[in-house]
Design a protein around this motif. Structure first.
Motif, short mmCIF file in Angstrom:
data_model
loop_
_atom_site.label_atom_id
_atom_site.label_comp_id
_atom_site.label_asym_id
_atom_site.label_seq_id
_atom_site.Cartn_x
_atom_site.Cartn_y
_atom_site.Cartn_z
N ALA A 77 -1.80 26.25 20.69
CA ALA A 77 -2.34 26.40 18.84
C ALA A 77 -1.43 26.55 18.12
O ALA A 77 -1.54 25.74 16.96
N GLN A 78 -0.16 26.91 18.27
CA GLN A 78 0.79 27.63 17.42
C GLN A 78 1.15 25.45 17.37
O GLN A 78 1.64 25.59 16.13
N GLU A 79 0.95 25.16 18.30
CA GLU A 79 1.96 24.21 18.27
C GLU A 79 1.30 22.85 17.97
O GLU A 79 1.71 22.03 17.12
N ARG A 80 0.45 22.78 18.66
CA ARG A 80 -0.85 21.81 17.25
C ARG A 80 -1.62 21.62 15.76
O ARG A 80 -1.85 21.19 15.97
N PHE A 81 -1.62 23.33 16.25
CA PHE A 81 -2.55 23.38 14.12
C PHE A 81 -1.57 23.88 13.60
O PHE A 81 -1.81 24.78 12.67
N ALA A 82 0.13 24.30 13.44
CA ALA A 82 0.72 24.23 12.09
C ALA A 82 0.26 23.68 11.16
O ALA A 82 0.31 21.88 11.80
N VAL A 83 1.03 23.77 9.73
CA VAL A 83 0.55 23.05 8.52
C VAL A 83 1.81 21.86 9.15
O VAL A 83 1.43 21.18 8.06
N GLU A 84 2.88 22.69 8.95
CA GLU A 84 4.22 21.23 8.98
C GLU A 84 3.52 19.97 9.71
O GLU A 84 4.53 18.84 8.63
N PRO A 85 3.88 19.55 10.93
CA PRO A 85 3.20 19.13 11.99
C PRO A 85 1.54 18.22 10.76
O PRO A 85 2.95 16.52 10.80
N VAL A 86 0.44 18.69 10.15
CA VAL A 86 -0.21 17.84 8.92
C VAL A 86 0.72 17.18 8.37
O VAL A 86 0.66 15.83 7.80
N THR A 87 1.90 17.70 7.56
CA THR A 87 2.22 17.43 6.10
C THR A 87 3.58 16.55 6.86
O THR A 87 3.29 15.40 5.88
N SER A 88 4.25 16.76 7.67
CA SER A 88 4.70 15.08 8.56
C SER A 88 3.97 13.92 8.62
O SER A 88 4.73 13.23 7.93
N ALA A 89 3.05 14.65 9.08
CA ALA A 89 2.50 12.96 9.52
C ALA A 89 1.77 12.68 8.00
O ALA A 89 2.09 11.19 8.24
N PHE A 90 1.02 12.80 7.16
CA PHE A 90 1.05 12.50 5.72
C PHE A 90 1.71 11.35 5.20
O PHE A 90 1.92 10.67 4.37
N ARG A 91 3.45 12.54 5.23
CA ARG A 91 4.54 11.79 5.03
C ARG A 91 5.17 10.64 4.97
O ARG A 91 5.59 9.90 4.33
N GLU A 92 4.99 10.09 6.87
CA GLU A 92 5.45 8.71 6.87
C GLU A 92 4.33 8.44 6.78
O GLU A 92 4.36 6.85 5.85
N ILE A 93 2.43 8.48 6.82
CA ILE A 93 2.09 7.35 6.62
C ILE A 93 2.15 7.66 5.09
O ILE A 93 1.81 6.30 4.73
N TYR A 94 2.07 8.26 4.37
CA TYR A 94 2.01 7.22 2.96
C TYR A 94 2.77 6.27 2.74
O TYR A 94 3.30 5.56 2.37
N LEU A 95 4.64 6.72 3.45
CA LEU A 95 5.93 5.66 3.01
C LEU A 95 4.95 4.79 4.31
O LEU A 95 5.89 3.54 3.23
N GLU A 96 4.50 4.72 4.94
CA GLU A 96 4.14 3.57 5.70
C GLU A 96 3.20 2.64 4.79
O GLU A 96 3.29 1.03 5.00
N LEU A 97 2.63 3.21 4.49
CA LEU A 97 1.52 2.40 3.41
C LEU A 97 2.30 1.70 2.32
O LEU A 97 2.16 0.45 1.75
N VAL A 98 3.18 2.42 1.42
CA VAL A 98 3.70 2.33 0.53
C VAL A 98 4.40 1.41 0.64
O VAL A 98 4.56 -0.14 -0.61
N SER A 99 5.42 0.78 1.89
CA SER A 99 6.47 -0.09 2.58
C SER A 99 5.25 -1.27 2.78
O SER A 99 6.40 -2.36 2.80
N GLN A 100 4.20 -1.36 3.22
CA GLN A 100 3.26 -2.25 3.55
C GLN A 100 2.38 -3.09 1.98
O GLN A 100 1.74 -3.96 2.32
#
Length: 537
Positions: free
Chosen positions: A452-475
């Motif tokens: 649960a700590q590995e899958r539901f930590a807050v940091e992976p969520v913010t990291s995932a959306f950081r990558e998603i935002y940058l990917e969208l703006v780059s395209q």
């Protein structure tokens, strides 16, 4: 970048606690600017500002209650509204015209953007006559029976409330307008996706959709008990289904909260290539594990007291546990969701002869205290739509037994025991196996906590959306509605704004085109550098 965060009917920051999902996302992505748009249940709900002042602005629109005042459209304009509304209604009731939903929706959004008369039109007699004529036409799907006059009145009012976001004063490229955002992030789906759909159609702004529990599924469940006749229910469910399909079709990226939700989205037409599972992070991962186990072997059960949670299954399984382990106890935490269901469960416990060993503890003071009061945590639900409660139990370090439904297999995995639903013998056997083996309980509890700590930590969520935002703006072209600053006829390009553009004090009302404080010569030099950088990009 500037992100428009659109959500429905919930505070981004509760009155108590550590704040909601939106707050954690904003606080984790400090490099971006967020502006909040809330579809509230009623006017004056008091959306709170972020404790850290992270919002560029907070905008609220009431979905229910008194509609906004305004003048109805004139005769010529009214005919345009009627044609657009008729196309929308035909897409809802005519099986062969489902594909025209988007065209009618966007036409209404464009008309509302031009004159702001959409609320008055939807409340007018012309809209009701259009709805009645199309709804009663041959071939319309009314789901058992022709709609009555009262059905037309009720459905017209409900459709006006559902379409109200199209008339929100949020569109345009000025301050607070969705057209000036780099992207929109819809949290929850449903009517909250309407502003994002309109912003994409009117201004070319891409959007991301995050769903923690599918909005369409909740509508289907909720309308079973709705106080409307079947034609009204069928019409509204058709609207939500068409809106969901259009949202999935137009979204740049979909981020369901579980693989279980991802499968539902694909059945509704979502493109697997544009779907990424991002688990809902929780700050509970930093919470310490539960303390020592209670002296008596105790099974703890938590959830709403309703048939869907199948508390009766837990009681029948516990009767079998007591026959093999007479010292066992059962503590049930939760409020009554269906009137009379707690009394029914108490009667079942009494009939099974285990009433003295079962405690109905009601609503707990804290979830952490619930898990600490038990030796083994048990879930007996017929459907497990969300992972939050399961993950919280695993974070306590207690061993978990659950029925194999919904997200349970995805969340628990090999760190707990899964049994078939509606099988008291299998549930009792799993509970007895753990109550009799302290070493196995400790091993599974620790493994579940780490998972649960590995899958539901807050940091992976913010990291995932950081990558998603940058990917969208780059395209995606920057500010497509404004032409991205390119020459006439030139296609907008990603990152068309130079880096110096972002140095302006946008919160303080400074110039958005160049840094404040320079003289004319410095401005000309800055423009030359900006042009060179834009050409390089």
């Amino acid at each position: 970048m500037r992100v428009a965060l659109i959500t429905e009917g919930a505070r981004p920051h509760p009155r108590r606690g550590a704040g909601g999902w939106c707050a954690r996302l904003v606080d984790g992505l400090v490099e971006h600017d967020f502006e909040l748009y809330v579809l509230a249940g009623s006017a004056g709900s008091g959306v709170a500002e972020s404790p850290r002042g992270r919002w560029l602005g907070v905008h609220e629109l009431a979905l229910w209650g008194r509609r906004a005042a305004g003048r109805p459209p004139g005769a010529l304009r009214g005919r345009q509204y009627v044609r657009a509304y008729e196309g929308l209604v035909r897409a809802l009731v005519m099986p062969g015209e489902r594909a025209s939903f988007g065209a009618g929706l966007y036409r209404l959004a464009a008309l509302a953007r031009e004159d702001g008369a959409l609320p008055a039109f939807l409340a007018s007699a012309a809209a009701r006559r259009t709805l009645e004529r199309v709804w009663r036409s041959p071939g319309a799907d009314t789901s058992a029976g022709q709609p009555l006059v009262r059905d037309v009145l009720v459905a017209a009012d409900l459709l006006e409330q559902c379409l109200r976001p199209l008339s929100a004063p949020w569109y345009g490229t000025g301050p607070g307008g969705l057209g000036s955002a780099d992207l929109c992030h819809v949290v929850g789906g449903g009517p909250a996706a309407l502003p994002a759909l309109a912003a994409k159609q009117l201004h070319g702004v891409p959007f991301v959709v995050t769903e923690h529990g599918l909005h369409l599924r909740e509508q289907y469940l909720g309308y079973r008990e709705a106080p409307y006749r079947w034609p009204v229910r069928a019409l509204l469910l058709s609207f939500f289904r068409a809106l969901t399909e259009e949202t999935y079709r137009q979204a740049a990226i979909l981020t369901p909260g579980s693989a279980h939700d991802q499968q539902w989205q694909r059945r509704c037409g979502a493109d697997p290539a544009r779907t990424r599972v991002v688990h809902e992070g929780t700050p509970a991962v930093a919470r310490a594990a539960a303390g020592p186990e209670p002296a008596a072997p105790t099974l703890v059960w938590a959830g709403a007291l309703e048939p869907g949670r199948d508390t009766e299954l837990m009681l029948h399984a516990f009767a079998r546990v007591r026959s093999g382990l007479p010292a066992a106890r059962l503590v049930i935490h939760g409020e009554e969701a269906v009137p009379g269901y707690r009394a029914h469960c108490e009667a079942v416990a009494d009939r099974l002869g285990v009433a003295g060993a079962v405690e109905f503890a009601g609503r707990p003071g804290s979830v952490a205290a619930v898990w600490e009061s038990g030796t083994v945590v048990v879930f007996s639900a017929l459907s497990q739509r969300g992972p939050r409660l399961l993950a919280d139990a695993m974070l306590s370090g207690r061993a978990v037994v659950s029925t194999d439904v919904g997200v349970a297999r995805e969340v628990v995995g090999p760190t707990g025991l899964l049994v078939p639903p509606r099988d008291p013998q299998a549930l009792a056997g799993a509970c007895l196996a753990l109550l009799r083996d302290a070493e196995r309980r400790a091993r599974l509890g620790l493994a579940g906590r780490l998972r649960a700590q590995e899958r539901f930590a807050v940091e992976p969520v913010t990291s995932a959306f950081r990558e998603i935002y940058l990917e969208l703006v780059s395209q995606w072209p920057a500010f497509p509605a404004a032409g991205a600053g390119g020459a006439a006829g030139e296609q907008p390009r990603p990152f068309a704004r130079p880096a110096e553009y972002w140095l302006a004090d946008r919160r303080g009302g400074g110039s958005a085109e160049r840094p404040a404080g320079g003289d004319e010569g410095e401005d000309e030099a800055s423009d030359e550098r900006s042009g060179a950088l834009a050409e390089a990009v």
